[in-house]
Design an enzyme around this catalytic site. Sequence first.
Site, PDB file in Angstrom:
ATOM      1  N   GLY A   1       0.696  -1.257  -0.184  1.00 33.52           N
ATOM      2  CA  GLY A   1      -0.074  -0.005   0.049  1.00 33.52           C
ATOM      3  C   GLY A   1       0.738   1.134   0.131  1.00 33.52           C
ATOM      4  O   GLY A   1       2.085   1.175   0.014  1.00 33.52           O
TER       5      GLY A   1
ATOM      6  N   VAL B   1       1.618   3.556   2.147  1.00 31.23           N
ATOM      7  CA  VAL B   1       2.422   3.542   3.379  1.00 31.23           C
ATOM      8  C   VAL B   1       3.225   2.768   3.432  1.00 31.23           C
ATOM      9  O   VAL B   1       4.491   3.161   3.867  1.00 31.23           O
ATOM     10  CB  VAL B   1       1.555   3.752   4.841  1.00 31.23           C
ATOM     11  CG1 VAL B   1       2.508   3.789   5.964  1.00 31.23           C
ATOM     12  CG2 VAL B   1       0.616   4.909   4.958  1.00 31.23           C
TER      13      VAL B   1
ATOM     14  N   CYS C   1      -1.842  11.448  11.700  1.00 30.54           N
ATOM     15  CA  CYS C   1      -0.934  12.367  10.868  1.00 30.54           C
ATOM     16  C   CYS C   1      -1.574  13.740  10.996  1.00 30.54           C
ATOM     17  O   CYS C   1      -0.756  14.768  10.954  1.00 30.54           O
ATOM     18  CB  CYS C   1      -1.063  11.971   9.362  1.00 30.54           C
ATOM     19  SG  CYS C   1      -2.708  11.706   8.618  1.00 30.54           S
TER      20      CYS C   1
ATOM     21  N   HIS D   1      -0.018  18.434   5.597  1.00 27.44           N
ATOM     22  CA  HIS D   1      -1.442  18.762   6.131  1.00 27.44           C
ATOM     23  C   HIS D   1      -0.986  20.016   6.942  1.00 27.44           C
ATOM     24  O   HIS D   1      -0.014  20.370   7.636  1.00 27.44           O
ATOM     25  CB  HIS D   1      -1.816  17.828   7.284  1.00 27.44           C
ATOM     26  CG  HIS D   1      -2.272  16.451   6.728  1.00 27.44           C
ATOM     27  ND1 HIS D   1      -2.535  16.241   5.378  1.00 27.44           N
ATOM     28  CD2 HIS D   1      -2.312  15.289   7.409  1.00 27.44           C
ATOM     29  CE1 HIS D   1      -3.015  15.078   5.380  1.00 27.44           C
ATOM     30  NE2 HIS D   1      -2.860  14.294   6.492  1.00 27.44           N
TER      31      HIS D   1
ATOM     32  N   THR E   1       2.812  12.064   5.004  1.00 25.67           N
ATOM     33  CA  THR E   1       3.236  10.711   4.765  1.00 25.67           C
ATOM     34  C   THR E   1       4.671  10.272   5.397  1.00 25.67           C
ATOM     35  O   THR E   1       4.911   9.186   5.588  1.00 25.67           O
ATOM     36  CB  THR E   1       3.019  10.045   3.520  1.00 25.67           C
ATOM     37  OG1 THR E   1       3.887  10.936   2.507  1.00 25.67           O
ATOM     38  CG2 THR E   1       1.646  10.215   2.996  1.00 25.67           C
TER      39      THR E   1
END
Length: 361
Positions: free
Chosen positions: A14, A16, A158, A251, A337
């Site tokens: 995936g 991550v 996160c 973010h 990430t």
Amino acid sequence: MAEKLKVGIVGGTGMVGQRFVQLLDGHPWFQVTAIAASAGSAGKTYEQSVQGRWKLEEPIPQEVKGIVVQDASKVEEVAGQVDFIFCAVDMKKNEIQALEEAYAKTGTPVISNNSAHRWTADVPMVIPEINPSHLEVIEAQRKRLGTTTGFIAVKPNCSIQSYVPALHALKEFNPTQVVATTYQAISGAGKNFTDWPDMLDNVIPYIGGEEEKSEQEPLRIWGSVVDGEIVKASGPSITTQCIRVPVTDGHLAAVFVSFEKKPSKEEILERWSQYQGRPQQLGLPSAPKQFITYFEEENRPQTKLDRNIERGMGVSAGRLREDSLYDYKFVGLSHNTLRGAAGGAVLIAELLKAEGYIQAK
């Protein structure tokens, strides 16, 4: 030079998992020796299993291309080849809890990127610069699981990394009320613009479960270990809104805060620039030298320009000014990430090794 510790990535195909593969390429302490995923990927080489769904700009590291992916549910087989694992699987919460405990019970430390165990009382949820003392709860967890070497440690959500470090550096002034709105990248949902064309030219004012995590997880980070459990802090009171915006990574948070003892602007800036945690003191390989960077420019930090500060492991802040309703307002930014997911988990693993919790089997 000491032998590198052998690492497994469970959930390695995936987004991550791919970040873990990338970050561990050439790591001075750790070497990927096993990758596990769902039964559908098992038996293929890593290169075959991510063909057409490799999401990072950098190519697949040469070292892992030929590793044959294993079935993550064959716990004993995978655990037998590694000293510890990173876990980033996409499964139901109760399935993740059971899988991670099964790995821990084989005597294998588990550093989890999943949310499943974030509220398990004896599982430390760690931002290494902020609450490394929570690792002491591992002793109680090992007793419960019946293992002397295995355990689970998790990283937090996160979204909170964009504002919690800046607030933590000001703990001596006792923040009492916090309002934070986070503007979150699409990679937080494991997607890019090819997978999610609806996000182009769009903002979605809802991310499932995110606001509750953003309001509650900081209190657990600021909590204390009592009788083998982590008891969450009673304050500050935090309210959040979490919004999905059309950016790839990063973010951003708009934060309002009031304090019991209101600091001056100079005091805040000094605490931010001086703040160091355990990773900086230990000189861990993934630790940012400068944990919090403050930008004087009015239009910074910007997601695109500043998310990669300190290789994506630093956090940044800007626009600090007094407010008419609260004491201060500011903007925070973190790479979701890197610092927020795989990078934060790698830093936890480095801290655990440095503090003697992870060793070669």
